[in-house]
Design a protein around this motif. Structure first.
Motif, mmCIF file in Angstrom:
data_model
loop_
_atom_site.group_PDB
_atom_site.id
_atom_site.type_symbol
_atom_site.label_atom_id
_atom_site.label_comp_id
_atom_site.label_asym_id
_atom_site.label_seq_id
_atom_site.Cartn_x
_atom_site.Cartn_y
_atom_site.Cartn_z
ATOM 1 N N LEU A 192 0.908 2.950 5.332
ATOM 2 C CA LEU A 192 1.367 2.137 6.458
ATOM 3 C C LEU A 192 2.478 2.863 7.212
ATOM 4 C CD1 LEU A 192 1.727 -1.555 6.935
ATOM 5 C CD2 LEU A 192 3.778 -0.204 7.281
ATOM 6 N N ASP A 193 3.425 3.419 6.494
ATOM 7 C CA ASP A 193 4.513 4.164 7.145
ATOM 8 C C ASP A 193 3.971 5.339 7.953
ATOM 9 O OD1 ASP A 193 6.426 2.432 6.113
ATOM 10 O OD2 ASP A 193 6.937 3.739 4.436
ATOM 11 N N PHE A 194 2.951 5.999 7.445
ATOM 12 C CA PHE A 194 2.341 7.133 8.137
ATOM 13 C C PHE A 194 1.620 6.674 9.409
ATOM 14 C CE2 PHE A 194 -1.438 9.833 8.774
ATOM 15 C CZ PHE A 194 -0.822 11.050 9.007
ATOM 16 N N LEU A 195 0.879 5.571 9.319
ATOM 17 C CA LEU A 195 0.119 5.065 10.462
ATOM 18 C C LEU A 195 1.006 4.399 11.509
ATOM 19 C CD1 LEU A 195 -2.968 3.493 8.638
ATOM 20 C CD2 LEU A 195 -2.814 5.737 9.754
ATOM 21 N N ASP A 196 2.160 3.921 11.106
ATOM 22 C CA ASP A 196 3.084 3.192 11.981
ATOM 23 C C ASP A 196 3.824 4.168 12.899
ATOM 24 O OD1 ASP A 196 4.858 1.405 13.147
ATOM 25 O OD2 ASP A 196 6.134 1.265 11.366
ATOM 26 N N THR A 197 3.153 4.632 13.927
ATOM 27 C CA THR A 197 3.720 5.677 14.784
ATOM 28 C C THR A 197 4.866 5.190 15.661
ATOM 29 O OG1 THR A 197 1.998 5.303 16.442
ATOM 30 C CG2 THR A 197 1.602 7.044 14.807
ATOM 31 N N ASN A 198 4.918 3.896 15.960
ATOM 32 C CA ASN A 198 6.042 3.404 16.767
ATOM 33 C C ASN A 198 7.198 2.912 15.894
ATOM 34 O OD1 ASN A 198 5.210 0.887 15.864
ATOM 35 N ND2 ASN A 198 4.744 0.077 17.897
#
Length: 90
Positions: A65-71
């Motif tokens: 999730l942290d990786f995908l959470d680009t914003n």
């Protein structure tokens, strides 16, 4: 570690027939089914992936999730999910 987890999630989703944008949209809505706010927090993400048949630990789900959470708002929205799973459009 993150690439291995991401590849495992992609493989599992593909095996379930979730390889088109429409199918990924349905998968995302299923993952977001707790409250339907069009963004997924760590709890929704973990349990939603498990519901999709992905074998994943809570820690792996948090890292992904942290990786995908680009914003960097602490959530994964549909666009982040789509780009993370399918890659950026050409």
């Amino acid at each position: 570690m993150i690439i291995t987890v991401l590849e495992r999630v992609k493989k599992c989703l593909n095996e379930r027939g979730t390889n088109t944008i429409r199918a990924l949209g349905r998968a995302f809505r299923t993952i977001d089914s707790f409250n339907g706010d069009r963004k997924v927090d760590k709890e929704e993400f973990y349990f939603g992936l498990k519901d999709q048949g992905v074998t994943i630990s809570k820690r792996e789900a948090e890292v992904l999730l942290d990786f995908l959470d680009t914003n960097e708002d602490g959530f994964v929205n549909y666009d982040e999910f789509l780009v993370g799973i399918r890659g950026k459009p050409n």
